[in-house]
Design a protein around this motif. Structure first.
Motif, short mmCIF file in Angstrom:
data_model
loop_
_atom_site.label_atom_id
_atom_site.label_comp_id
_atom_site.label_asym_id
_atom_site.label_seq_id
_atom_site.Cartn_x
_atom_site.Cartn_y
_atom_site.Cartn_z
N THR A 103 0.93 -1.23 -0.05
CA THR A 103 0.11 0.01 0.15
C THR A 103 0.90 1.24 0.10
O THR A 103 0.52 2.26 -0.87
N MET A 104 1.71 1.57 0.83
CA MET A 104 2.82 2.32 0.70
C MET A 104 3.44 2.77 -0.46
O MET A 104 3.61 3.63 -1.02
N ALA A 105 3.84 1.22 -0.99
CA ALA A 105 4.66 1.39 -2.42
C ALA A 105 3.86 2.19 -3.51
O ALA A 105 4.03 2.88 -4.39
N ARG A 106 2.41 1.83 -3.59
CA ARG A 106 1.54 2.25 -4.64
C ARG A 106 1.50 3.90 -4.39
O ARG A 106 1.37 4.37 -5.61
N THR A 107 1.78 4.41 -3.45
CA THR A 107 1.60 5.85 -3.38
C THR A 107 2.73 6.44 -3.29
O THR A 107 3.13 7.56 -3.96
N TYR A 108 3.83 5.81 -2.66
CA TYR A 108 5.12 6.45 -2.64
C TYR A 108 6.48 6.02 -3.38
O TYR A 108 7.43 6.30 -3.22
N GLY A 109 6.17 4.87 -4.14
CA GLY A 109 6.96 3.97 -4.82
C GLY A 109 7.53 2.96 -4.13
O GLY A 109 8.36 2.06 -4.56
N THR A 110 7.56 3.20 -2.88
CA THR A 110 8.40 2.18 -1.94
C THR A 110 7.69 2.07 -0.53
O THR A 110 7.10 3.12 -0.27
N GLY A 111 7.83 0.99 0.31
CA GLY A 111 7.36 0.98 1.63
C GLY A 111 8.24 0.13 2.16
O GLY A 111 8.38 -0.87 1.71
N ALA A 280 7.21 3.49 -10.40
CA ALA A 280 8.00 4.67 -9.92
C ALA A 280 9.13 4.86 -10.73
O ALA A 280 9.65 6.21 -10.68
N PHE A 281 9.60 4.21 -11.55
CA PHE A 281 10.89 4.21 -12.16
C PHE A 281 10.52 4.24 -13.67
O PHE A 281 11.25 5.02 -14.52
N ALA A 282 9.82 3.31 -14.20
CA ALA A 282 9.48 2.93 -15.54
C ALA A 282 8.10 2.80 -15.73
O ALA A 282 7.26 2.65 -14.94
N ALA A 283 7.84 3.12 -16.99
CA ALA A 283 6.45 2.62 -17.48
C ALA A 283 5.90 1.17 -17.06
O ALA A 283 6.49 0.31 -16.83
N GLU A 284 4.69 1.20 -16.67
CA GLU A 284 3.88 -0.04 -16.72
C GLU A 284 4.59 -1.26 -17.59
O GLU A 284 4.36 -1.06 -18.66
N GLY A 285 4.81 -2.36 -16.79
CA GLY A 285 5.33 -3.64 -17.52
C GLY A 285 6.77 -3.66 -17.94
O GLY A 285 7.38 -4.50 -18.48
N GLN A 286 7.54 -2.42 -17.97
CA GLN A 286 9.04 -2.28 -18.51
C GLN A 286 9.81 -3.06 -17.63
O GLN A 286 10.77 -3.94 -18.10
N PHE A 287 9.65 -2.90 -16.40
CA PHE A 287 10.42 -3.78 -15.41
C PHE A 287 10.26 -5.27 -15.71
O PHE A 287 11.35 -6.06 -15.87
N ALA A 288 9.06 -5.78 -15.96
CA ALA A 288 8.98 -7.17 -15.72
C ALA A 288 9.68 -7.63 -17.16
O ALA A 288 10.13 -8.84 -17.00
N GLN A 289 9.45 -6.83 -18.16
CA GLN A 289 10.13 -7.42 -19.36
C GLN A 289 11.71 -7.35 -19.38
O GLN A 289 12.39 -8.22 -19.72
N GLN A 290 12.31 -6.25 -18.62
CA GLN A 290 13.62 -6.44 -18.50
C GLN A 290 14.07 -7.68 -17.59
O GLN A 290 15.13 -8.23 -17.78
N ALA A 291 13.21 -7.75 -16.44
CA ALA A 291 13.51 -9.02 -15.71
C ALA A 291 13.49 -10.27 -16.34
O ALA A 291 14.26 -11.06 -16.16
#
Length: 351
Positions: A103-111, A280-291
Protein backbone atom coordinates in the motif's frame (compact mmCIF):
# COMPACT_ATOMS: atom_id res chain seq x y z
CA UNK A 1 4.96 -43.21 5.75
CA UNK A 2 4.53 -44.84 2.34
CA UNK A 3 4.50 -42.93 -0.92
CA UNK A 4 0.81 -43.87 -1.34
CA UNK A 5 -0.14 -41.78 1.70
CA UNK A 6 0.76 -38.32 0.44
CA UNK A 7 -1.80 -35.97 2.02
CA UNK A 8 -3.40 -33.12 0.10
CA UNK A 9 -2.36 -29.59 1.03
CA UNK A 10 -5.82 -28.39 2.04
CA UNK A 11 -6.31 -31.44 4.21
CA UNK A 12 -3.11 -30.67 6.11
CA UNK A 13 -4.03 -26.98 6.43
CA UNK A 14 -7.39 -27.91 7.95
CA UNK A 15 -5.78 -30.40 10.35
CA UNK A 16 -3.03 -27.99 11.47
CA UNK A 17 -5.61 -25.23 11.93
CA UNK A 18 -7.63 -27.47 14.26
CA UNK A 19 -4.51 -28.31 16.27
CA UNK A 20 -3.57 -24.65 16.65
CA UNK A 21 -7.07 -23.63 17.69
CA UNK A 22 -7.10 -26.47 20.19
CA UNK A 23 -4.09 -24.80 21.84
CA UNK A 24 -5.87 -21.45 22.01
CA UNK A 25 -5.02 -19.63 18.78
CA UNK A 26 -7.82 -17.41 17.49
CA UNK A 27 -9.39 -18.83 14.30
CA UNK A 28 -7.90 -16.19 11.97
CA UNK A 29 -4.46 -16.61 13.54
CA UNK A 30 -4.61 -20.41 13.39
CA UNK A 31 -5.67 -20.26 9.74
CA UNK A 32 -2.79 -17.99 8.76
CA UNK A 33 -0.29 -20.13 10.67
CA UNK A 34 -1.51 -23.36 9.10
CA UNK A 35 -1.62 -21.93 5.56
CA UNK A 36 1.91 -20.53 5.67
CA UNK A 37 3.45 -23.62 7.28
CA UNK A 38 1.95 -25.83 4.57
CA UNK A 39 3.04 -23.27 1.95
CA UNK A 40 6.61 -23.90 3.11
CA UNK A 41 6.19 -27.64 2.57
CA UNK A 42 4.71 -27.09 -0.89
CA UNK A 43 7.74 -25.04 -1.95
CA UNK A 44 10.16 -27.57 -0.49
CA UNK A 45 11.23 -25.64 2.63
CA UNK A 46 10.76 -28.77 4.73
CA UNK A 47 12.50 -27.53 7.86
CA UNK A 48 10.16 -24.52 7.95
CA UNK A 49 6.90 -26.26 7.07
CA UNK A 50 4.71 -28.41 9.31
CA UNK A 51 7.88 -29.69 10.95
CA UNK A 52 7.58 -26.42 12.91
CA UNK A 53 4.03 -27.18 14.07
CA UNK A 54 5.22 -28.86 17.26
CA UNK A 55 7.15 -25.73 18.24
CA UNK A 56 4.15 -23.53 17.53
CA UNK A 57 1.79 -25.72 19.57
CA UNK A 58 4.17 -25.78 22.53
CA UNK A 59 4.70 -22.02 22.34
CA UNK A 60 0.95 -21.45 22.43
CA UNK A 61 0.62 -23.80 25.40
CA UNK A 62 3.48 -22.09 27.29
CA UNK A 63 2.14 -18.63 26.52
CA UNK A 64 5.27 -17.57 24.62
CA UNK A 65 3.13 -17.08 21.50
CA UNK A 66 0.28 -14.59 21.89
CA UNK A 67 -2.88 -16.43 20.79
CA UNK A 68 -5.06 -13.45 19.90
CA UNK A 69 -4.85 -9.70 19.31
CA UNK A 70 -2.95 -7.41 16.95
CA UNK A 71 0.45 -5.83 16.43
CA UNK A 72 1.36 -2.37 17.77
CA UNK A 73 2.59 0.44 15.50
CA UNK A 74 5.58 1.82 17.39
CA UNK A 75 6.51 4.57 14.92
CA UNK A 76 5.48 5.55 11.41
CA UNK A 77 6.17 8.00 8.61
CA UNK A 78 4.74 8.08 5.10
CA UNK A 79 6.64 5.09 3.70
CA UNK A 80 8.25 3.48 6.75
CA UNK A 81 7.00 1.94 9.98
CA UNK A 82 8.15 -0.06 12.97
CA UNK A 83 5.74 -2.68 14.31
CA UNK A 84 5.88 -4.64 17.54
CA UNK A 85 4.21 -8.00 16.90
CA UNK A 86 3.89 -8.49 20.65
CA UNK A 87 4.83 -12.18 20.27
CA UNK A 88 1.99 -12.94 17.88
CA UNK A 89 2.96 -15.56 15.31
CA UNK A 90 4.99 -14.14 12.46
CA UNK A 91 2.98 -16.41 10.19
CA UNK A 92 0.01 -14.15 11.00
CA UNK A 93 1.70 -10.73 11.23
CA UNK A 94 4.06 -10.84 8.23
CA UNK A 95 1.36 -11.08 5.52
CA UNK A 96 -0.19 -7.97 7.04
CA UNK A 97 3.17 -6.17 6.99
CA UNK A 98 3.76 -7.08 3.34
CA UNK A 99 0.26 -5.84 2.48
CA UNK A 100 0.92 -2.53 4.23
CA UNK A 101 4.30 -2.14 2.49
CA UNK A 102 2.53 -2.72 -0.86
CA UNK A 103 0.00 0.00 0.00
CA UNK A 104 2.83 2.41 0.84
CA UNK A 105 4.64 1.55 -2.41
CA UNK A 106 1.58 2.29 -4.52
CA UNK A 107 1.59 5.87 -3.23
CA UNK A 108 5.26 6.57 -2.56
CA UNK A 109 7.09 4.12 -4.85
CA UNK A 110 8.40 2.13 -1.92
CA UNK A 111 7.35 0.95 1.52
CA UNK A 112 9.48 -0.40 4.37
CA UNK A 113 8.27 -2.05 7.55
CA UNK A 114 10.40 -3.51 10.33
CA UNK A 115 8.56 -5.99 12.55
CA UNK A 116 10.07 -6.96 15.90
CA UNK A 117 9.05 -9.70 18.36
CA UNK A 118 7.22 -11.84 15.80
CA UNK A 119 7.17 -15.46 16.89
CA UNK A 120 9.02 -17.64 14.38
CA UNK A 121 8.11 -16.52 10.84
CA UNK A 122 9.18 -19.83 9.17
CA UNK A 123 10.15 -19.60 5.47
CA UNK A 124 10.40 -16.06 4.07
CA UNK A 125 9.69 -17.50 0.61
CA UNK A 126 6.01 -18.00 1.42
CA UNK A 127 5.42 -14.24 1.69
CA UNK A 128 7.15 -13.16 -1.52
CA UNK A 129 4.41 -13.86 -4.06
CA UNK A 130 2.06 -11.55 -2.20
CA UNK A 131 4.19 -8.69 -3.58
CA UNK A 132 5.16 -10.15 -6.96
CA UNK A 133 1.48 -10.85 -7.72
CA UNK A 134 0.94 -7.11 -7.28
CA UNK A 135 3.75 -6.44 -9.79
CA UNK A 136 6.21 -5.33 -7.12
CA UNK A 137 9.69 -6.25 -5.95
CA UNK A 138 10.14 -7.35 -2.35
CA UNK A 139 13.18 -7.82 -0.13
CA UNK A 140 13.15 -9.40 3.33
CA UNK A 141 15.75 -10.06 6.02
CA UNK A 142 15.21 -11.79 9.34
CA UNK A 143 17.18 -12.18 12.57
CA UNK A 144 16.58 -13.64 16.03
CA UNK A 145 17.71 -11.38 18.89
CA UNK A 146 17.59 -14.10 21.57
CA UNK A 147 19.70 -16.52 19.53
CA UNK A 148 23.44 -16.69 18.80
CA UNK A 149 24.47 -19.79 16.84
CA UNK A 150 26.47 -18.47 13.85
CA UNK A 151 30.17 -17.66 14.13
CA UNK A 152 31.79 -14.73 12.33
CA UNK A 153 34.69 -15.65 10.05
CA UNK A 154 37.78 -16.66 12.02
CA UNK A 155 35.86 -17.43 15.22
CA UNK A 156 34.70 -20.66 16.88
CA UNK A 157 32.04 -19.03 19.06
CA UNK A 158 28.74 -17.57 17.90
CA UNK A 159 27.63 -13.99 17.41
CA UNK A 160 24.79 -14.05 14.85
CA UNK A 161 21.53 -15.91 14.35
CA UNK A 162 21.10 -17.93 11.08
CA UNK A 163 19.68 -14.95 9.25
CA UNK A 164 17.61 -15.64 6.10
CA UNK A 165 17.51 -13.21 3.18
CA UNK A 166 14.83 -13.30 0.50
CA UNK A 167 13.77 -11.45 -2.64
CA UNK A 168 10.77 -11.73 -4.93
CA UNK A 169 10.81 -10.31 -8.46
CA UNK A 170 7.94 -10.19 -10.97
CA UNK A 171 8.66 -11.14 -14.57
CA UNK A 172 6.41 -11.70 -17.60
CA UNK A 173 6.23 -15.40 -16.64
CA UNK A 174 6.89 -16.89 -13.20
CA UNK A 175 8.50 -14.75 -10.48
CA UNK A 176 12.07 -15.03 -9.26
CA UNK A 177 11.92 -16.25 -5.65
CA UNK A 178 15.12 -16.41 -3.60
CA UNK A 179 15.23 -17.52 0.05
CA UNK A 180 18.65 -18.30 1.49
CA UNK A 181 20.38 -18.36 4.83
CA UNK A 182 23.39 -16.12 5.46
CA UNK A 183 24.95 -19.00 7.38
CA UNK A 184 26.28 -22.13 5.66
CA UNK A 185 23.09 -23.92 6.64
CA UNK A 186 20.09 -23.38 8.90
CA UNK A 187 19.83 -24.85 12.39
CA UNK A 188 16.68 -26.69 11.32
CA UNK A 189 18.60 -28.51 8.58
CA UNK A 190 21.21 -29.60 11.10
CA UNK A 191 18.48 -30.95 13.41
CA UNK A 192 16.85 -32.73 10.46
CA UNK A 193 20.16 -34.36 9.51
CA UNK A 194 20.56 -35.42 13.13
CA UNK A 195 17.05 -36.92 13.23
CA UNK A 196 17.67 -38.76 9.95
CA UNK A 197 21.09 -39.95 11.12
CA UNK A 198 23.03 -38.55 8.19
CA UNK A 199 25.95 -36.21 7.67
CA UNK A 200 25.60 -32.68 6.33
CA UNK A 201 26.57 -32.46 2.63
CA UNK A 202 29.38 -29.98 3.37
CA UNK A 203 31.30 -28.72 6.43
CA UNK A 204 28.83 -26.14 7.79
CA UNK A 205 29.65 -26.45 11.49
CA UNK A 206 32.60 -25.21 13.54
CA UNK A 207 33.45 -27.34 16.57
CA UNK A 208 34.64 -26.08 19.95
CA UNK A 209 38.16 -27.00 18.78
CA UNK A 210 37.81 -24.72 15.76
CA UNK A 211 37.48 -27.47 13.14
CA UNK A 212 34.94 -27.36 10.30
CA UNK A 213 32.66 -30.40 10.42
CA UNK A 214 29.82 -32.18 8.57
CA UNK A 215 28.74 -34.08 11.70
CA UNK A 216 25.37 -32.85 13.08
CA UNK A 217 26.07 -34.66 16.38
CA UNK A 218 28.59 -31.94 17.20
CA UNK A 219 25.68 -29.47 17.27
CA UNK A 220 24.27 -31.15 20.38
CA UNK A 221 27.62 -31.99 21.98
CA UNK A 222 28.94 -30.23 25.08
CA UNK A 223 30.26 -27.73 24.23
CA UNK A 224 28.25 -27.58 20.98
CA UNK A 225 29.50 -26.66 17.54
CA UNK A 226 28.24 -23.47 15.91
CA UNK A 227 27.11 -22.67 12.37
CA UNK A 228 29.65 -21.22 9.96
CA UNK A 229 28.90 -17.98 8.11
CA UNK A 230 28.06 -18.29 4.41
CA UNK A 231 31.28 -18.96 2.50
CA UNK A 232 32.72 -21.40 5.01
CA UNK A 233 36.38 -21.87 5.75
CA UNK A 234 37.62 -20.02 2.65
CA UNK A 235 35.13 -17.22 1.99
CA UNK A 236 33.27 -16.86 5.28
CA UNK A 237 34.29 -13.20 5.57
CA UNK A 238 31.66 -12.52 2.89
CA UNK A 239 29.00 -14.23 4.94
CA UNK A 240 30.11 -12.34 8.02
CA UNK A 241 29.62 -9.05 6.21
CA UNK A 242 26.16 -10.12 5.04
CA UNK A 243 25.17 -11.25 8.54
CA UNK A 244 26.28 -7.92 9.97
CA UNK A 245 24.28 -6.14 7.26
CA UNK A 246 21.21 -8.20 8.12
CA UNK A 247 21.39 -7.52 11.84
CA UNK A 248 22.02 -3.79 11.41
CA UNK A 249 18.91 -3.56 9.20
CA UNK A 250 16.80 -5.60 11.65
CA UNK A 251 18.00 -5.55 15.25
CA UNK A 252 19.63 -2.12 15.20
CA UNK A 253 16.82 -0.41 13.26
CA UNK A 254 14.19 -1.91 15.56
CA UNK A 255 16.17 -0.86 18.66
CA UNK A 256 15.66 -4.37 20.02
CA UNK A 257 19.00 -6.08 19.88
CA UNK A 258 20.54 -8.83 21.95
CA UNK A 259 21.17 -6.52 24.92
CA UNK A 260 17.43 -5.72 25.08
CA UNK A 261 15.99 -9.08 24.07
CA UNK A 262 14.25 -11.17 26.70
CA UNK A 263 15.75 -14.69 26.72
CA UNK A 264 12.17 -15.94 26.95
CA UNK A 265 11.58 -14.57 23.42
CA UNK A 266 13.21 -17.76 22.13
CA UNK A 267 12.72 -17.98 18.37
CA UNK A 268 10.93 -14.61 18.10
CA UNK A 269 12.17 -12.78 15.00
CA UNK A 270 12.81 -9.28 13.78
CA UNK A 271 12.08 -8.85 10.07
CA UNK A 272 12.93 -6.07 7.62
CA UNK A 273 10.51 -5.85 4.68
CA UNK A 274 10.84 -3.49 1.72
CA UNK A 275 8.55 -3.36 -1.31
CA UNK A 276 9.33 -1.36 -4.46
CA UNK A 277 6.85 -0.40 -7.17
CA UNK A 278 8.69 -0.54 -10.53
CA UNK A 279 6.23 1.94 -12.07
CA UNK A 280 7.89 4.63 -9.92
CA UNK A 281 10.89 4.24 -12.24
CA UNK A 282 9.59 3.12 -15.63
CA UNK A 283 6.35 2.62 -17.53
CA UNK A 284 3.96 -0.17 -16.58
CA UNK A 285 5.33 -3.55 -17.65
CA UNK A 286 8.82 -2.36 -18.57
CA UNK A 287 10.50 -3.74 -15.48
CA UNK A 288 8.90 -7.15 -15.93
CA UNK A 289 10.22 -7.29 -19.49
CA UNK A 290 13.72 -6.35 -18.35
CA UNK A 291 13.57 -8.94 -15.57
CA UNK A 292 12.39 -11.58 -18.05
CA UNK A 293 15.33 -10.82 -20.33
CA UNK A 294 17.73 -11.35 -17.41
CA UNK A 295 16.04 -14.62 -16.49
CA UNK A 296 16.25 -15.87 -20.07
CA UNK A 297 19.93 -14.92 -20.26
CA UNK A 298 20.67 -16.95 -17.14
CA UNK A 299 18.77 -19.98 -18.44
CA UNK A 300 20.43 -19.75 -21.85
CA UNK A 301 23.89 -20.30 -20.36
CA UNK A 302 25.56 -23.57 -21.33
CA UNK A 303 25.22 -26.03 -18.44
CA UNK A 304 28.15 -28.00 -17.08
CA UNK A 305 25.95 -31.10 -17.08
CA UNK A 306 23.54 -31.22 -20.07
CA UNK A 307 21.10 -33.18 -17.91
CA UNK A 308 20.93 -30.34 -15.39
CA UNK A 309 19.98 -27.09 -17.15
CA UNK A 310 20.70 -23.81 -15.43
CA UNK A 311 17.78 -22.62 -13.31
CA UNK A 312 16.84 -19.33 -11.69
CA UNK A 313 15.93 -19.09 -8.00
CA UNK A 314 12.40 -20.27 -7.32
CA UNK A 315 11.98 -22.30 -10.50
CA UNK A 316 12.42 -25.63 -8.78
CA UNK A 317 10.29 -24.62 -5.78
CA UNK A 318 7.37 -23.50 -7.95
CA UNK A 319 7.53 -26.70 -10.03
CA UNK A 320 7.57 -28.77 -6.83
CA UNK A 321 4.54 -26.90 -5.53
CA UNK A 322 2.56 -27.61 -8.69
CA UNK A 323 3.46 -31.27 -8.50
CA UNK A 324 2.59 -31.57 -4.82
CA UNK A 325 -0.71 -29.74 -5.29
CA UNK A 326 -1.61 -32.46 -7.77
CA UNK A 327 -0.07 -35.51 -6.11
CA UNK A 328 -0.07 -34.59 -2.42
CA UNK A 329 2.74 -33.45 -0.13
CA UNK A 330 5.56 -35.89 0.52
CA UNK A 331 6.68 -36.01 4.15
CA UNK A 332 9.72 -37.88 5.42
CA UNK A 333 9.30 -40.51 8.13
CA UNK A 334 11.05 -38.19 10.61
CA UNK A 335 8.64 -35.34 9.87
CA UNK A 336 5.62 -37.65 10.03
CA UNK A 337 6.71 -38.74 13.51
CA UNK A 338 6.65 -35.10 14.56
CA UNK A 339 3.13 -34.74 13.15
CA UNK A 340 2.07 -37.84 15.08
CA UNK A 341 3.36 -36.16 18.24
CA UNK A 342 1.15 -33.17 17.40
CA UNK A 343 -1.78 -35.51 16.85
CA UNK A 344 -1.36 -36.98 20.33
CA UNK A 345 -0.63 -33.61 21.96
CA UNK A 346 -3.80 -32.02 20.60
CA UNK A 347 -6.05 -35.04 20.33
CA UNK A 348 -6.76 -34.17 16.70
CA UNK A 349 -6.48 -37.20 14.41
CA UNK A 350 -4.10 -36.95 11.47
CA UNK A 351 -5.82 -37.25 8.06
Amino acid sequence: MSSEKKPQAQTMIDWACQCLQQQGAAPEIAQAMAEHLVAGDLLGFRTHGLLRLRYNLQALQRGTTTPTGSYQVVSQRAAVALWDAQLLSGLFVLPQAVAQAITMARTYGTGTIVVKRAQHVAALAVYLEQATAAGMLVQMMCSTPAQQVVAPFGAKSACFSPNPFAIGVPTTTTPVLLDMSLSMTAAGKVRTALAEQRQLPYPALITAEGDYSCDPKTFVAEPPSVLASLGGAQLGYKGTGLNLFSELWTLALSDYGRAEADPADGDANTVWIQVVDPTAFAAEGQFAQQAQQLVEAVKACQPIDPNQPVRVPGEGALALRERQLQEGITYSAATWRQLQWCEEFCGVALP
